[in-house]
Design a protein around this motif. Sequence first.
Motif, PDB file in Angstrom:
ATOM      1  N   ASN A 159       0.831  -1.207   0.000  1.00  0.00           N
ATOM      2  CA  ASN A 159       0.000   0.000   0.000  1.00  0.00           C
ATOM      3  C   ASN A 159       0.862   1.252   0.000  1.00  0.00           C
ATOM      4  O   ASN A 159       0.651   2.177  -0.803  1.00  0.00           O
ATOM      5  CB  ASN A 159      -0.916  -0.026   1.234  1.00  0.00           C
ATOM      6  N   ASP A 161      -8.483 -10.252  -5.810  1.00  0.00           N
ATOM      7  CA  ASP A 161      -7.935 -10.297  -4.460  1.00  0.00           C
ATOM      8  C   ASP A 161      -8.368  -9.046  -3.694  1.00  0.00           C
ATOM      9  O   ASP A 161      -7.997  -7.934  -4.074  1.00  0.00           O
ATOM     10  CB  ASP A 161      -6.403 -10.361  -4.547  1.00  0.00           C
ATOM     11  N   ARG A 190      -7.325  -7.802  -1.035  1.00  0.00           N
ATOM     12  CA  ARG A 190      -6.180  -7.038  -0.528  1.00  0.00           C
ATOM     13  C   ARG A 190      -5.622  -6.127  -1.618  1.00  0.00           C
ATOM     14  O   ARG A 190      -5.261  -4.980  -1.357  1.00  0.00           O
ATOM     15  CB  ARG A 190      -5.095  -7.989  -0.020  1.00  0.00           C
ATOM     16  N   SER A 191      -5.572  -6.629  -2.836  1.00  0.00           N
ATOM     17  CA  SER A 191      -5.130  -5.790  -3.946  1.00  0.00           C
ATOM     18  C   SER A 191      -6.125  -4.662  -4.192  1.00  0.00           C
ATOM     19  O   SER A 191      -5.739  -3.520  -4.433  1.00  0.00           O
ATOM     20  CB  SER A 191      -4.975  -6.628  -5.218  1.00  0.00           C
ATOM     21  N   ALA A 192      -7.422  -4.997  -4.145  1.00  0.00           N
ATOM     22  CA  ALA A 192      -8.442  -3.968  -4.358  1.00  0.00           C
ATOM     23  C   ALA A 192      -8.295  -2.847  -3.342  1.00  0.00           C
ATOM     24  O   ALA A 192      -8.459  -1.665  -3.669  1.00  0.00           O
ATOM     25  CB  ALA A 192      -9.833  -4.594  -4.271  1.00  0.00           C
ATOM     26  N   GLN A 193      -7.963  -3.193  -2.104  1.00  0.00           N
ATOM     27  CA  GLN A 193      -7.816  -2.177  -1.062  1.00  0.00           C
ATOM     28  C   GLN A 193      -6.658  -1.235  -1.358  1.00  0.00           C
ATOM     29  O   GLN A 193      -6.743  -0.029  -1.096  1.00  0.00           O
ATOM     30  CB  GLN A 193      -7.600  -2.847   0.305  1.00  0.00           C
ATOM     31  N   ALA A 229      -3.766  -3.402 -11.931  1.00  0.00           N
ATOM     32  CA  ALA A 229      -4.913  -3.047 -11.089  1.00  0.00           C
ATOM     33  C   ALA A 229      -6.180  -3.690 -11.614  1.00  0.00           C
ATOM     34  O   ALA A 229      -6.990  -4.237 -10.853  1.00  0.00           O
ATOM     35  CB  ALA A 229      -5.062  -1.524 -11.043  1.00  0.00           C
ATOM     36  N   TYR A 256      -5.627  -0.226  -4.275  1.00  0.00           N
ATOM     37  CA  TYR A 256      -6.034   0.746  -5.294  1.00  0.00           C
ATOM     38  C   TYR A 256      -7.125   1.675  -4.782  1.00  0.00           C
ATOM     39  O   TYR A 256      -7.173   2.851  -5.160  1.00  0.00           O
ATOM     40  CB  TYR A 256      -6.452   0.010  -6.566  1.00  0.00           C
ATOM     41  N   ARG A 257      -7.996   1.174  -3.904  1.00  0.00           N
ATOM     42  CA  ARG A 257      -8.983   2.069  -3.276  1.00  0.00           C
ATOM     43  C   ARG A 257      -8.285   3.146  -2.465  1.00  0.00           C
ATOM     44  O   ARG A 257      -8.678   4.317  -2.491  1.00  0.00           O
ATOM     45  CB  ARG A 257      -9.931   1.268  -2.384  1.00  0.00           C
ATOM     46  N   GLU A 278      -5.942  -7.545 -10.930  1.00  0.00           N
ATOM     47  CA  GLU A 278      -5.836  -8.020  -9.554  1.00  0.00           C
ATOM     48  C   GLU A 278      -6.994  -7.574  -8.663  1.00  0.00           C
ATOM     49  O   GLU A 278      -7.355  -8.276  -7.727  1.00  0.00           O
ATOM     50  CB  GLU A 278      -4.531  -7.494  -8.938  1.00  0.00           C
ATOM     51  N   ALA A 279      -7.565  -6.398  -8.922  1.00  0.00           N
ATOM     52  CA  ALA A 279      -8.511  -5.817  -7.972  1.00  0.00           C
ATOM     53  C   ALA A 279      -9.745  -6.679  -7.764  1.00  0.00           C
ATOM     54  O   ALA A 279     -10.256  -6.780  -6.648  1.00  0.00           O
ATOM     55  CB  ALA A 279      -8.905  -4.411  -8.426  1.00  0.00           C
ATOM     56  N   ASN A 280     -10.251  -7.307  -8.825  1.00  0.00           N
ATOM     57  CA  ASN A 280     -11.433  -8.150  -8.688  1.00  0.00           C
ATOM     58  C   ASN A 280     -11.112  -9.551  -8.199  1.00  0.00           C
ATOM     59  O   ASN A 280     -12.009 -10.300  -7.825  1.00  0.00           O
ATOM     60  CB  ASN A 280     -12.173  -8.243 -10.032  1.00  0.00           C
TER      61      ASN A 280
END
Length: 225
Positions: free
Chosen positions: A67, A120, A122-125, A113, A127-128, A116-118
């Motif tokens: 992050n 995992d 943790r990955s989505a977090q 992004a 980028y959020r 990975e975002a959809n």
Amino acid sequence: MEPIYGVRPRRGRPRDPEAEPRIRRYAVQLLLERGFDGMTVDDVAEAAGVGKATIYRRWASKELLANDAMADLFNMEIPDADTGSIAGDLLEVYRTALIFANSERGLALIRLAVAEANRDPRSAQIYRDVLDRRIELTEAALDRARARGERVRSTADPVVMVEWMAGVFVVRALTGRPMPPPEDAERLADVTLRAILDGWSGSWPQTRSESQLAHREFGDPADLS
């Protein structure tokens, strides 16, 4: 401190001032190469030339390291702008964002992004959190504009302002279409300004980067008079 019984106390290894930026840099590199699951703290430590304990003294988990590294990358590549007008701020941010999106690393990051975002949470977090930081900066830019007396509409929404531009990048990455070039910065910023400013005329102020470039190339305008 005086030595005890002739034995001087041992000093720890001096702190490496370059360790943190180096660790962040390799964390981003490994994220881009392997994704979140494939990046390990062991591999980051080896690449950065530090011990794993050095990383855990600064970041309690791999999630926090990833992050922080991604946020640092975005802040470096797309810094905040404070040019003296909301039009200038948006134009400068859009131009730097488009330059980044068209770079090899920027495009790789956007594609990562999307992939990975959809998959995992943790990955989505990660980028959020990056988007939330950009939303905070955009809200601050709107507040500055209102304080200067600029006619910012009450309906101006910093969330929409950030997410529509991010959406352009995501759609282009999904469809394989080329990213908008940096030369499109005025056109894209104009779309936003028409939505948030009363009486926007399309008259662009000189941004700070343009002013600095002109000064480097031509010297102080006062010298020409």
